[in-house]
Design an enzyme around this catalytic site. Structure first.
Site, PDB file in Angstrom:
ATOM      1  N   GLY A   1       8.399  19.543  31.181  1.00 29.05           N
ATOM      2  CA  GLY A   1       8.474  20.754  30.802  1.00 29.05           C
ATOM      3  C   GLY A   1       7.191  21.377  30.168  1.00 29.05           C
ATOM      4  O   GLY A   1       6.478  20.549  29.445  1.00 29.05           O
TER       5      GLY A   1
ATOM      6  N   GLN B   1       2.235  25.995  24.217  1.00 29.11           N
ATOM      7  CA  GLN B   1       1.596  24.953  24.077  1.00 29.11           C
ATOM      8  C   GLN B   1       0.268  24.777  24.926  1.00 29.11           C
ATOM      9  O   GLN B   1      -0.576  23.848  24.703  1.00 29.11           O
ATOM     10  CB  GLN B   1       2.354  23.668  24.952  1.00 29.11           C
ATOM     11  CG  GLN B   1       3.627  23.203  24.213  1.00 29.11           C
ATOM     12  CD  GLN B   1       4.449  22.231  25.224  1.00 29.11           C
ATOM     13  OE1 GLN B   1       5.052  22.447  25.981  1.00 29.11           O
ATOM     14  NE2 GLN B   1       4.160  21.010  24.649  1.00 29.11           N
TER      15      GLN B   1
ATOM     16  N   CYS C   1       7.054  15.071  23.651  1.00 24.69           N
ATOM     17  CA  CYS C   1       6.644  16.527  23.816  1.00 24.69           C
ATOM     18  C   CYS C   1       5.109  16.114  24.164  1.00 24.69           C
ATOM     19  O   CYS C   1       4.190  15.581  23.503  1.00 24.69           O
ATOM     20  CB  CYS C   1       6.817  17.147  22.509  1.00 24.69           C
ATOM     21  SG  CYS C   1       6.180  19.004  22.530  1.00 24.69           S
ATOM     22  N   LEU C   2       4.543  16.985  25.017  1.00 21.44           N
ATOM     23  CA  LEU C   2       2.926  17.133  25.261  1.00 21.44           C
ATOM     24  C   LEU C   2       2.066  17.297  24.084  1.00 21.44           C
ATOM     25  O   LEU C   2       0.979  16.982  24.352  1.00 21.44           O
ATOM     26  CB  LEU C   2       2.687  18.037  26.656  1.00 21.44           C
ATOM     27  CG  LEU C   2       3.466  17.460  28.050  1.00 21.44           C
ATOM     28  CD1 LEU C   2       3.203  18.445  28.966  1.00 21.44           C
ATOM     29  CD2 LEU C   2       3.145  15.936  28.138  1.00 21.44           C
TER      30      LEU C   2
ATOM     31  N   HIS D   1      10.211  25.858  21.885  1.00 22.54           N
ATOM     32  CA  HIS D   1       8.758  25.931  21.977  1.00 22.54           C
ATOM     33  C   HIS D   1       8.558  27.580  21.509  1.00 22.54           C
ATOM     34  O   HIS D   1       7.294  27.918  20.941  1.00 22.54           O
ATOM     35  CB  HIS D   1       7.855  25.592  23.079  1.00 22.54           C
ATOM     36  CG  HIS D   1       7.609  24.071  22.808  1.00 22.54           C
ATOM     37  ND1 HIS D   1       6.769  23.624  21.664  1.00 22.54           N
ATOM     38  CD2 HIS D   1       7.911  23.079  23.704  1.00 22.54           C
ATOM     39  CE1 HIS D   1       6.712  22.346  21.967  1.00 22.54           C
ATOM     40  NE2 HIS D   1       7.453  21.941  22.882  1.00 22.54           N
TER      41      HIS D   1
ATOM     42  N   HIS E   1      14.640  22.229  24.661  1.00 20.45           N
ATOM     43  CA  HIS E   1      13.264  21.871  24.097  1.00 20.45           C
ATOM     44  C   HIS E   1      12.262  22.887  24.245  1.00 20.45           C
ATOM     45  O   HIS E   1      11.366  23.461  23.435  1.00 20.45           O
ATOM     46  CB  HIS E   1      12.815  20.447  24.562  1.00 20.45           C
ATOM     47  CG  HIS E   1      11.632  19.897  24.123  1.00 20.45           C
ATOM     48  ND1 HIS E   1      11.389  18.680  23.616  1.00 20.45           N
ATOM     49  CD2 HIS E   1      10.280  20.565  24.593  1.00 20.45           C
ATOM     50  CE1 HIS E   1      10.225  18.537  23.316  1.00 20.45           C
ATOM     51  NE2 HIS E   1       9.540  19.383  23.791  1.00 20.45           N
ATOM     52  N   GLU E   2      12.165  23.371  25.545  1.00 14.70           N
ATOM     53  CA  GLU E   2      11.059  24.509  25.803  1.00 14.70           C
ATOM     54  C   GLU E   2      11.464  25.758  25.467  1.00 14.70           C
ATOM     55  O   GLU E   2      10.462  26.444  24.852  1.00 14.70           O
ATOM     56  CB  GLU E   2      11.183  24.694  27.482  1.00 14.70           C
ATOM     57  CG  GLU E   2      10.428  23.284  28.169  1.00 14.70           C
ATOM     58  CD  GLU E   2       9.248  22.578  27.756  1.00 14.70           C
ATOM     59  OE1 GLU E   2       8.536  23.143  27.054  1.00 14.70           O
ATOM     60  OE2 GLU E   2       9.403  21.412  27.508  1.00 14.70           O
TER      61      GLU E   2
END
Ligand code: NI
Length: 183
Positions: free
Chosen positions: A45, A50, A98-99, A144, A140-141
């Protein structure tokens, strides 16, 4: 175009993103870049903050993820201005990465059963029920978009660490060490 992923510490990850107009002509290009960036990093995701974009856009989904082996597939989805409601009080701990926090994992409590909605690029709306890992990825997304990182949701920071220390024998640790898609 693959965009640079912003890492934890950058204030752009910590602000609430602005609503996006689905008819904005910039949206299709942003979405295409986000999908390409997510897939190049083998992510499950990605949210617009991000990649430094202050808009409520998220992409997620995969058939098979080297970062989360064994998790069932999640349909590849783009949502603008997403919202969700919990359909149960059940909460489950699960490992998240997480990226924007490369090499790390933490054990995060999330609602197990939700209904989410959002605008689709080009018009229309999507509404879908999700369980388990699918619901986890969405939440999670969604966080963000409000400037929230998974660490903020953790209740036990002893369960936060480097992937290769937490899971030394896992293929995910090998992936991180090799540096291929290691974000
Ligand atoms: Ni993330």
């Amino acid at each position: 175009m693959i965009r640079k992923i912003v890492k934890m510490g950058d204030p752009r990850l910590r602000r609430a993103a602005r609503s996006v107009d689905p008819a904005d002509p910039a949206v299709p290009g942003i979405v295409a870049d986000m999908l390409e960036t997510m897939q190049a990093a083998s992510g499950v995701g990605l949210a617009a903050p991000q990649v430094g974009i202050d808009l409520r856009i998220m992409v997620f989904g995969f058939d098979e993820s080297p970062r989360y082996p064994g998790e069932p597939p999640v349909p590849v989805t783009t949502l603008l201005n997403p919202t969700f409601t919990r359909l149960s009080d059940d909460v489950e701990d699960g490992w998240e990465g997480c990226l924007s926090i490369p090499g790390m994992r933490g054990l995060v409590p999330r609602a197990t059963h939700i209904r989410y909605t959002g605008d689709l690029p080009g018009g229309g709306r999507l509404e879908r029920e999700a369980y388990g890992f699918h619901a986890r990825v969405f939440q999670h997304e969604h966080d963000h978009l409000d400037g929230i990182l998974y660490l903020d949701r953790m209740t036990d920071l002893t369960q936060f660490g480097f992937i290769d220390a937490l899971f030394p024998d896992s293929p995910v640790a090998a992936l991180e060490r090799s540096g291929s898609g290691a974000r």
